[in-house]
Design a protein around this motif. Structure first.
Motif, PDB file in Angstrom:
ATOM      1  N   ILE A 238      -4.009 -10.452  -3.605  1.00 22.47           N
ATOM      2  CA  ILE A 238      -3.901 -10.347  -2.142  1.00 22.47           C
ATOM      3  C   ILE A 238      -2.720  -9.460  -1.764  1.00 22.47           C
ATOM      4  O   ILE A 238      -2.816  -8.594  -0.869  1.00 22.47           O
ATOM      5  CB  ILE A 238      -3.761 -11.742  -1.512  1.00 22.47           C
ATOM      6  CG1 ILE A 238      -5.055 -12.542  -1.689  1.00 22.47           C
ATOM      7  CG2 ILE A 238      -3.412 -11.637  -0.026  1.00 22.47           C
ATOM      8  CD1 ILE A 238      -4.959 -13.961  -1.181  1.00 22.47           C
ATOM      9  N   PHE A 239      -1.594  -9.639  -2.443  1.00 17.57           N
ATOM     10  CA  PHE A 239      -0.408  -8.825  -2.178  1.00 17.57           C
ATOM     11  C   PHE A 239      -0.683  -7.351  -2.470  1.00 17.57           C
ATOM     12  O   PHE A 239      -0.317  -6.464  -1.684  1.00 17.57           O
ATOM     13  CB  PHE A 239       0.758  -9.331  -3.038  1.00 17.57           C
ATOM     14  CG  PHE A 239       2.037  -8.581  -2.828  1.00 17.57           C
ATOM     15  CD1 PHE A 239       2.788  -8.762  -1.676  1.00 17.57           C
ATOM     16  CD2 PHE A 239       2.496  -7.687  -3.780  1.00 17.57           C
ATOM     17  CE1 PHE A 239       3.973  -8.062  -1.474  1.00 17.57           C
ATOM     18  CE2 PHE A 239       3.667  -6.980  -3.594  1.00 17.57           C
ATOM     19  CZ  PHE A 239       4.409  -7.174  -2.439  1.00 17.57           C
ATOM     20  N   ALA A 240      -1.360  -7.065  -3.595  1.00 17.57           N
ATOM     21  CA  ALA A 240      -1.665  -5.678  -3.950  1.00 17.57           C
ATOM     22  C   ALA A 240      -2.642  -5.055  -2.959  1.00 17.57           C
ATOM     23  O   ALA A 240      -2.491  -3.880  -2.585  1.00 17.57           O
ATOM     24  CB  ALA A 240      -2.243  -5.629  -5.370  1.00 17.57           C
ATOM     25  N   VAL A 241      -3.639  -5.839  -2.519  1.00 16.58           N
ATOM     26  CA  VAL A 241      -4.611  -5.312  -1.554  1.00 16.58           C
ATOM     27  C   VAL A 241      -3.924  -4.961  -0.234  1.00 16.58           C
ATOM     28  O   VAL A 241      -4.215  -3.923   0.378  1.00 16.58           O
ATOM     29  CB  VAL A 241      -5.738  -6.338  -1.328  1.00 16.58           C
ATOM     30  CG1 VAL A 241      -6.595  -5.941  -0.133  1.00 16.58           C
ATOM     31  CG2 VAL A 241      -6.605  -6.458  -2.571  1.00 16.58           C
ATOM     32  N   ILE A 242      -2.998  -5.804   0.206  1.00 19.16           N
ATOM     33  CA  ILE A 242      -2.279  -5.534   1.456  1.00 19.16           C
ATOM     34  C   ILE A 242      -1.441  -4.268   1.320  1.00 19.16           C
ATOM     35  O   ILE A 242      -1.389  -3.426   2.237  1.00 19.16           O
ATOM     36  CB  ILE A 242      -1.398  -6.738   1.840  1.00 19.16           C
ATOM     37  CG1 ILE A 242      -2.279  -7.932   2.209  1.00 19.16           C
ATOM     38  CG2 ILE A 242      -0.477  -6.387   3.010  1.00 19.16           C
ATOM     39  CD1 ILE A 242      -1.506  -9.197   2.486  1.00 19.16           C
ATOM     40  N   LEU A 243      -0.787  -4.106   0.187  1.00 22.00           N
ATOM     41  CA  LEU A 243       0.032  -2.908  -0.025  1.00 22.00           C
ATOM     42  C   LEU A 243      -0.819  -1.642   0.029  1.00 22.00           C
ATOM     43  O   LEU A 243      -0.444  -0.651   0.671  1.00 22.00           O
ATOM     44  CB  LEU A 243       0.746  -3.002  -1.376  1.00 22.00           C
ATOM     45  CG  LEU A 243       1.941  -3.960  -1.477  1.00 22.00           C
ATOM     46  CD1 LEU A 243       2.530  -3.913  -2.882  1.00 22.00           C
ATOM     47  CD2 LEU A 243       3.015  -3.613  -0.445  1.00 22.00           C
ATOM     48  N   ILE A 244      -1.980  -1.677  -0.635  1.00 19.93           N
ATOM     49  CA  ILE A 244      -2.832  -0.488  -0.653  1.00 19.93           C
ATOM     50  C   ILE A 244      -3.453  -0.236   0.715  1.00 19.93           C
ATOM     51  O   ILE A 244      -3.540   0.905   1.178  1.00 19.93           O
ATOM     52  CB  ILE A 244      -3.927  -0.649  -1.727  1.00 19.93           C
ATOM     53  CG1 ILE A 244      -3.284  -0.715  -3.116  1.00 19.93           C
ATOM     54  CG2 ILE A 244      -4.925   0.495  -1.661  1.00 19.93           C
ATOM     55  CD1 ILE A 244      -4.270  -0.971  -4.225  1.00 19.93           C
ATOM     56  N   GLN A 246      -2.294  -1.096   3.725  1.00 20.89           N
ATOM     57  CA  GLN A 246      -1.304  -0.653   4.696  1.00 20.89           C
ATOM     58  C   GLN A 246      -0.549   0.597   4.261  1.00 20.89           C
ATOM     59  O   GLN A 246       0.207   1.168   5.046  1.00 20.89           O
ATOM     60  CB  GLN A 246      -0.285  -1.785   4.941  1.00 20.89           C
ATOM     61  CG  GLN A 246      -0.888  -3.056   5.495  1.00 20.89           C
ATOM     62  CD  GLN A 246      -1.498  -2.857   6.870  1.00 20.89           C
ATOM     63  OE1 GLN A 246      -1.008  -2.051   7.666  1.00 20.89           O
ATOM     64  NE2 GLN A 246      -2.568  -3.579   7.155  1.00 20.89           N
ATOM     65  N   GLY A 247      -0.739   1.011   3.019  1.00 18.46           N
ATOM     66  CA  GLY A 247       0.000   2.158   2.506  1.00 18.46           C
ATOM     67  C   GLY A 247      -0.398   3.459   3.191  1.00 18.46           C
ATOM     68  O   GLY A 247      -1.568   3.697   3.491  1.00 18.46           O
ATOM     69  N   GLN A 248       0.583   4.304   3.440  1.00 19.80           N
ATOM     70  CA  GLN A 248       0.360   5.601   4.080  1.00 19.80           C
ATOM     71  C   GLN A 248       1.151   6.675   3.350  1.00 19.80           C
ATOM     72  O   GLN A 248       2.211   6.404   2.773  1.00 19.80           O
ATOM     73  CB  GLN A 248       0.801   5.582   5.545  1.00 19.80           C
ATOM     74  CG  GLN A 248       0.005   4.676   6.447  1.00 19.80           C
ATOM     75  CD  GLN A 248       0.512   4.702   7.882  1.00 19.80           C
ATOM     76  OE1 GLN A 248       1.606   5.225   8.151  1.00 19.80           O
ATOM     77  NE2 GLN A 248      -0.263   4.162   8.796  1.00 19.80           N
ATOM     78  N   ARG A 249       0.592   7.853   3.375  1.00 20.40           N
ATOM     79  CA  ARG A 249       1.332   9.024   2.905  1.00 20.40           C
ATOM     80  C   ARG A 249       1.653   9.879   4.117  1.00 20.40           C
ATOM     81  O   ARG A 249       0.751  10.348   4.816  1.00 20.40           O
ATOM     82  CB  ARG A 249       0.512   9.819   1.895  1.00 20.40           C
ATOM     83  CG  ARG A 249       1.282  11.024   1.349  1.00 20.40           C
ATOM     84  CD  ARG A 249       0.509  11.754   0.280  1.00 20.40           C
ATOM     85  NE  ARG A 249       1.274  12.868  -0.253  1.00 20.40           N
ATOM     86  CZ  ARG A 249       0.841  13.698  -1.183  1.00 20.40           C
ATOM     87  NH1 ARG A 249      -0.370  13.525  -1.683  1.00 20.40           N
ATOM     88  NH2 ARG A 249       1.600  14.677  -1.616  1.00 20.40           N
TER      89      ARG A 249
END
Length: 348
Positions: A238-244, A246-249
């Motif tokens: 769940i933590f990894a999915v949220i990071l990916i 919400q992640g932005q470049r």
């Protein structure tokens, strides 16, 4: 100071604002209507035979497309209620319209007409939802009416044309989602999907308790250590999915300076936020639908060779995992290339 912290909490502030409080109540009431509809059975259905059928396909084929529909509908498909199809036809119609908008110039022109164009695309999506619902409900009902396919189980007690069209439930769910969007807190369709998925948590917890707490410890199917490891990986995923998600470049952009008279305009620095995962959950839905398609067709076609082929794509096997991963990667690139055009960022 602790009391002050609670007084300024977002939840308390939401309840203090009259308009927002009204929207929250409307949203809760509409979701309650949706959940009640998930328990209203379609007339003429033998619930015991239907439960036995779903129990069989879950054990013998490792899950089918009916499992996906059942998950998104909050268990309504398993009970074949008036909301049996859930919101899946609307999701499919929305995805189809997004793809068609990217490849058909006429639809792309309509989509770029602002609010009016957005409303036209939404209207086309509604028409597509009705068409998909009619087709799906008709063929699913026609299939369920044949007891020969279910080894003597008679699921439909009163077959006929009246039973074959239970499309109205999906259209009503779509209307509920639009009402949440307009009169509630927004994201109506997403909230309905979330409500359906969250409703499956309690049955899953009950099943988990049964698996870890038999009277005979030697026959316990899940050991406490295994449960702790599963919980750890659950939180980590769940933590990894949220990071990916919400992640932005951030792509830096420098605006040129303009001199008008004695004043200088521009010269500012900003950035273009590009999501790491533009496709989101769409790639997973596509991949899962395709990989479960053989198992679903095997339940329709009583062919031993075809069923043996479908058995090779059961969840947990190496071939299933490999194909599933490759499909997700492919649809991530495919969907991003369809919906995101870099040239649109630089058009004046």
């Amino acid at each position: 100071m602790l009391a002050d912290t609670f007084n300024v909490s977002p939840l308390v502030n939401c309840l203090k604002i009259p308009d927002l409080k009204k929207r929250l109540m409307v949203t809760a009431a509409l979701i309650l209507v949706y959940r009640i509809g998930c328990y209203l059975p379609t007339p003429g259905i033998d619930g015991v035979a239907l439960a036995e059928f779903f129990n069989r396909i879950s054990k013998t084929q490792g899950g089918t497309l009916f499992g996906i529909i059942n998950m998104f509908s909050g268990g309504a498909m398993e009970r074949l209620t008036i909301f049996a199809l859930g919101i899946m036809p609307y999701i499919s119609s929305s995805i189809i319209m997004q793809l068609l908008t990217a490849v058909i110039p006429a639809l792309e022109k309509i989509a770029k007409q602002g609010k009016a164009g957005h409303e036209k695309i939404n209207q086309f999506t509604r028409f597509g939802t009705v068409a998909l619902s009619i087709v799906q409900s008709f063929f699913i009902a026609l299939w369920l009416e044949d007891p020969a396919r279910f080894e003597g189980l008679k699921i439909v007690l009163n077959p006929g044309l009246g039973f074959r069209f239970f499309t109205t439930g999906t259209i009503f769910i779509m209307w509920l989602g639009e009402q949440i969007q307009e009169r509630g807190i927004g994201n109506g369709i997403s909230l309905i999907i979330t409500a359906g998925i969250v409703s499956r948590i309690w049955p899953a917890l009950h099943q988990l308790i049964l698996l870890i707490s038999p009277t005979n410890i030697a026959h316990r199917q899940i050991q406490p250590v295994t449960l702790v490891i599963m919980a750890f990986f659950l939180v980590a995923v769940i933590f990894a999915v949220i990071l990916i998600t919400q992640g932005q470049r951030k792509i830096p952009v420098q605006y040129a300076r303009r001199i008008v008279g004695r004043k200088i305009f521009g010269g500012q620095s900003t950035y273009i936020p590009l999501k790491v995962d533009t496709s989101g959950v769409i790639a997973i839905i596509f991949a899962q639908s395709i990989i479960l398609f053989p198992a679903t067709m095997a339940s329709f076609i009583p062919n031993p060779k075809f069923q043996a082929l479908a058995q090779g794509l059961i969840r947990g096997q190496v071939l299933y995992t490999l194909i599933y991963a490759l499909l997700i990667i492919f649809f991530c690139y495919f969907y991003t290339a369809i919906v995101f055009n870099p040239l649109d960022l630089f058009r004046v």
